[in-house]
Scaffold this motif. Structure first.
Motif, PDB file in Angstrom:
ATOM      1  N   ILE A 133     -54.843 156.758  70.574  1.00 37.96           N
ATOM      2  CA  ILE A 133     -55.984 157.235  71.357  1.00 37.96           C
ATOM      3  C   ILE A 133     -55.556 158.504  72.075  1.00 37.96           C
ATOM      4  O   ILE A 133     -54.538 158.519  72.779  1.00 37.96           O
ATOM      5  N   THR A 134     -56.314 159.562  71.891  1.00 39.45           N
ATOM      6  CA  THR A 134     -56.068 160.801  72.637  1.00 39.45           C
ATOM      7  C   THR A 134     -57.397 161.270  73.217  1.00 39.45           C
ATOM      8  O   THR A 134     -58.463 161.016  72.661  1.00 39.45           O
ATOM      9  N   GLY A 135     -57.348 161.944  74.328  1.00 36.76           N
ATOM     10  CA  GLY A 135     -58.568 162.477  74.930  1.00 36.76           C
ATOM     11  C   GLY A 135     -59.432 161.388  75.535  1.00 36.76           C
ATOM     12  O   GLY A 135     -58.995 160.275  75.803  1.00 36.76           O
ATOM     13  N   GLN A 136     -60.690 161.694  75.734  1.00 38.43           N
ATOM     14  CA  GLN A 136     -61.628 160.796  76.390  1.00 38.43           C
ATOM     15  C   GLN A 136     -62.335 159.919  75.354  1.00 38.43           C
ATOM     16  O   GLN A 136     -63.272 160.353  74.704  1.00 38.43           O
ATOM     17  N   VAL A 137     -61.880 158.710  75.210  1.00 37.61           N
ATOM     18  CA  VAL A 137     -62.515 157.736  74.327  1.00 37.61           C
ATOM     19  C   VAL A 137     -62.895 156.568  75.213  1.00 37.61           C
ATOM     20  O   VAL A 137     -62.039 155.918  75.802  1.00 37.61           O
ATOM     21  N   ASN A 138     -64.175 156.306  75.339  1.00 35.58           N
ATOM     22  CA  ASN A 138     -64.631 155.304  76.288  1.00 35.58           C
ATOM     23  C   ASN A 138     -64.228 153.890  75.892  1.00 35.58           C
ATOM     24  O   ASN A 138     -63.583 153.188  76.651  1.00 35.58           O
ATOM     25  N   ARG A 139     -64.627 153.456  74.716  1.00 30.63           N
ATOM     26  CA  ARG A 139     -64.348 152.080  74.287  1.00 30.63           C
ATOM     27  C   ARG A 139     -63.916 152.053  72.829  1.00 30.63           C
ATOM     28  O   ARG A 139     -64.725 151.778  71.946  1.00 30.63           O
ATOM     29  N   PRO A 140     -62.647 152.283  72.552  1.00 29.89           N
ATOM     30  CA  PRO A 140     -62.175 152.245  71.172  1.00 29.89           C
ATOM     31  C   PRO A 140     -62.374 150.845  70.569  1.00 29.89           C
ATOM     32  O   PRO A 140     -62.247 149.836  71.266  1.00 29.89           O
ATOM     33  N   THR A 141     -62.692 150.810  69.295  1.00 32.53           N
ATOM     34  CA  THR A 141     -62.875 149.535  68.598  1.00 32.53           C
ATOM     35  C   THR A 141     -62.026 149.489  67.335  1.00 32.53           C
ATOM     36  O   THR A 141     -61.590 150.517  66.826  1.00 32.53           O
ATOM     37  N   THR A 142     -61.817 148.280  66.851  1.00 34.97           N
ATOM     38  CA  THR A 142     -61.078 148.068  65.609  1.00 34.97           C
ATOM     39  C   THR A 142     -61.462 146.696  65.065  1.00 34.97           C
ATOM     40  O   THR A 142     -62.194 145.941  65.719  1.00 34.97           O
ATOM     41  N   THR A 143     -60.945 146.374  63.893  1.00 35.43           N
ATOM     42  CA  THR A 143     -61.187 145.051  63.300  1.00 35.43           C
ATOM     43  C   THR A 143     -59.884 144.476  62.766  1.00 35.43           C
ATOM     44  O   THR A 143     -58.911 145.198  62.547  1.00 35.43           O
ATOM     45  N   ALA A 144     -59.904 143.190  62.555  1.00 30.79           N
ATOM     46  CA  ALA A 144     -58.797 142.471  61.913  1.00 30.79           C
ATOM     47  C   ALA A 144     -59.420 141.307  61.145  1.00 30.79           C
ATOM     48  O   ALA A 144     -60.570 140.930  61.394  1.00 30.79           O
ATOM     49  N   GLN A 145     -58.683 140.756  60.216  1.00 30.41           N
ATOM     50  CA  GLN A 145     -59.172 139.638  59.414  1.00 30.41           C
ATOM     51  C   GLN A 145     -58.401 138.369  59.773  1.00 30.41           C
ATOM     52  O   GLN A 145     -57.168 138.380  59.840  1.00 30.41           O
ATOM     53  N   ILE A 146     -59.134 137.296  59.987  1.00 33.37           N
ATOM     54  CA  ILE A 146     -58.544 135.976  60.166  1.00 33.37           C
ATOM     55  C   ILE A 146     -58.950 135.169  58.940  1.00 33.37           C
ATOM     56  O   ILE A 146     -60.139 135.019  58.655  1.00 33.37           O
TER      57      ILE A 146
END
Length: 168
Positions: free
Chosen positions: A57-70
């Motif tokens: 994450i660089t700069g102004q990122v309010n709410r970073p998101t991602t995914t993963a698999q279960i």
């Protein structure tokens, strides 16, 4: 001289026996052995997951998101329920990643839907449940969101470990 003749006769007799043995058919024998082969199939599921990595994450990122698999590998047609605890760095019910270098935290959440409205944790109404179906293989996407990426965060790497539990 008799000794020599006796030696020649003995050698001839030995050679005769060897050629007679070579011309005899070999008798094959059969032996049997009972060999146990066993397998026990337990009712249940095995669970695995890919890492939930928010990346850089660089700069102004309010709410970073991602995914993963279960993923689950179960016996066919098993009812299951998956829960996720709050992790090693939680503050009450708030999940947090911790930076081991500066001791700072970043809050994050894990959701069971892409709209980020259904939190996934270990309370009764926030678990994911289903049936393993005919194949027994199930995969669920977990959606992660950083809650305060710019609120007092310092540079560095942040980590947490959560425990995923499957009940069947």
């Amino acid at each position: 001289m008799i000794t020599r003749r006796f030696s020649l006769i003995a050698v001839s007799a030995i050679l005769g026996v060897a050629s007679f043995a070579a011309s005899m058919p070999v008798r094959a024998e059969t032996q049997t052995f009972t060999w146990p082969v066993e397998l026990t199939i337990l009712e249940g599921c095995a669970i695995s997951a890919t890492p939930m990595n928010f990346g850089l994450i660089t700069g102004q990122v309010n709410r970073p998101t991602t995914t993963a698999q279960i993923s689950l590998l179960c016996n066919p047609n098993i009812n299951y329920e998956i829960s996720i605890d709050n992790g090693l760095n939680a503050n009450g019910n708030t999940r947090r990643m911790r930076n081991p270098d500066n001791g700072r935290h970043l809050r994050y959440r894990i959701y069971s839907n892409a709209g980020l409205t259904q939190r996934w944790d270990n309370t009764a109404n926030r678990r994911v449940s289903g049936n393993s179906g005919a194949t027994g293989f199930i995969s669920h996407t977990a959606y992660g969101e950083i809650r305060n990426a710019n609120a007092g965060a310092r540079t560095g790497a942040y980590y947490d470990t959560v425990t995923v539990t499957v009940e069947f």
